[in-house]
Design an enzyme around this catalytic site. Sequence first.
Site, PDB file in Angstrom:
ATOM      1  CB  THR A   1     -10.697 -28.407 -12.693  1.00  0.00           C
ATOM      2  OG1 THR A   1     -11.302 -28.493 -13.977  1.00  0.00           O
ATOM      3  CG2 THR A   1     -11.539 -27.529 -11.782  1.00  0.00           C
TER       4      THR A   1
ATOM      5  CG  LEU B   1      -5.603 -32.166 -19.211  1.00  0.00           C
ATOM      6  CD1 LEU B   1      -4.634 -32.953 -20.075  1.00  0.00           C
ATOM      7  CD2 LEU B   1      -6.595 -31.417 -20.080  1.00  0.00           C
ATOM      8  CG  HIS B   2     -12.025 -32.317 -15.026  1.00  0.00           C
ATOM      9  ND1 HIS B   2     -13.238 -32.541 -15.619  1.00  0.00           N
ATOM     10  CD2 HIS B   2     -11.825 -30.975 -15.077  1.00  0.00           C
ATOM     11  CE1 HIS B   2     -13.763 -31.385 -16.009  1.00  0.00           C
ATOM     12  NE2 HIS B   2     -12.914 -30.419 -15.697  1.00  0.00           N
ATOM     13  CG  LEU B   3     -14.469 -38.260 -17.591  1.00  0.00           C
ATOM     14  CD1 LEU B   3     -13.419 -39.238 -18.076  1.00  0.00           C
ATOM     15  CD2 LEU B   3     -15.558 -38.988 -16.822  1.00  0.00           C
TER      16      LEU B   3
ATOM     17  CD  GLU C   1     -13.170 -27.593 -17.788  1.00  0.00           C
ATOM     18  OE1 GLU C   1     -12.188 -27.095 -17.209  1.00  0.00           O
ATOM     19  OE2 GLU C   1     -13.730 -28.586 -17.398  1.00  0.00           O
TER      20      GLU C   1
END
Length: 87
Positions: A12, A14-16, A87
């Site tokens: 996904t 570099l989300h939070l 992740e």
Amino acid sequence: MVSQVVTIKNPTGLHLRPAGILCREAMQYKSSITFEIRNTTANAKSVLSVLGACVKHGDSICIICDGVDEKEALQSMVQIVESGLGE
């Protein structure tokens, strides 16, 4: 100054959560740590800056470290990105 290009492996981008992990790692070093993607430069020590770069899965970023501990910082940053940022 040292730099290296790495590819984002997170499904996904570099989300939070991964952005926070990246920033926490960068904050451990005295050197300036930034990365470039497309025409954008982001401060790796700022979650908002990292999120603002809109880094997606498969994007290549150039991590740039400049300072007294630049080599150690670059090695650590490349390793954490290549490991998938939790992740």
